[in-house]
Design an enzyme around this catalytic site. Structure first.
Site, PDB file in Angstrom:
ATOM      1  N   ASN A   1     -29.251   9.103 -33.265  1.00 26.57           N
ATOM      2  CA  ASN A   1     -28.855   9.039 -31.858  1.00 26.57           C
ATOM      3  C   ASN A   1     -29.564   7.861 -31.199  1.00 26.57           C
ATOM      4  OD1 ASN A   1     -27.202  11.307 -31.860  1.00 26.57           O
ATOM      5  ND2 ASN A   1     -28.830  12.696 -31.214  1.00 26.57           N
TER       6      ASN A   1
ATOM      7  N   ARG B   1     -24.266  13.970 -35.868  1.00 25.54           N
ATOM      8  CA  ARG B   1     -25.094  13.513 -36.986  1.00 25.54           C
ATOM      9  C   ARG B   1     -24.911  14.416 -38.203  1.00 25.54           C
ATOM     10  NH1 ARG B   1     -30.846  13.449 -34.389  1.00 25.54           N
ATOM     11  NH2 ARG B   1     -29.965  15.382 -33.626  1.00 25.54           N
TER      12      ARG B   1
END
Length: 186
Positions: free
Chosen positions: A118, A100
């Site tokens: 996620n 990320r």
């Protein structure tokens, strides 16, 4: 002994870097080819219109993309603000590897807006908006490179559409608590 191990590690790193660079270049060339085809006149198209614009007019359910895409006077297909958006999901070893964080860094570097998060399925997914060239580069990076410790198995892109302006002001990491109470799947 350590010198030969170092050489082997350096050779492996160079080969991996070369493959990632080649894949990114291939994605960029493919995007350029698609844009060239969209802008080239077709034998069956009306004079002054590209084949892509004819097929867009023929598509009855063009929806938001059909509204955002229009023919200019030269007959080229353009988005009113030149932006595209798409949803994406990436599979592989993409959690617990700062995927990320690196996705945000790459998006910021390219001027792409959107988000990444996620999922319970151990993937990362999100939405990205940017110029066609920036979005193509971003997609190529997601498919082939990702975070340094990530192992990308595959990436899927869907719902690509032209938009008059980005619905996002920046690119953000969305930290979502999953069913296990954490931000990543176990």
């Amino acid at each position: 002994k350590s010198r030969s191990r170092h050489r082997a590690q350096a050779a492996a790193a160079a080969e991996t870097g070369w493959r990632r660079g080649a894949a990114a270049l291939a994605a960029l060339l493919l995007t350029a080819l698609v844009l060239a085809v969209l802008r080239s006149p077709s034998a069956g198209a009306e004079p002054g219109h590209s084949a892509a614009s004819v097929s867009l007019r023929a598509a009855p359910a063009a929806g938001a993309a059909g509204q955002a895409l229009m023919d200019d006077d030269a007959g080229e297909l353009v988005a009113s603000a030149g932006l595209l958006c798409c949803e994406y999901e990436v599979w592989g070893k993409v959690q617990h590897v700062y995927m990320r964080k690196y996705t945000k860094q790459k998006a910021d570097q390219l001027g792409v807006t959107g988000y990444v998060l996620n999922t319970e399925a151990k993937t990362v997914r999100g939405e990205a908006c940017g110029t066609p060239a920036a979005l193509a580069t971003f997609k190529g990076w997601l498919e082939t490179t990702g975070a340094p410790k990530a192992r990308i198995e595959r990436a899927q892109f869907r719902n690509e559409r032209g938009v008059p302006g980005s619905p996002f002001s920046a690119f953000e990491v969305r930290k979502v608590k999953l069913a296990n109470g954490k931000q990543w799947a176990d």
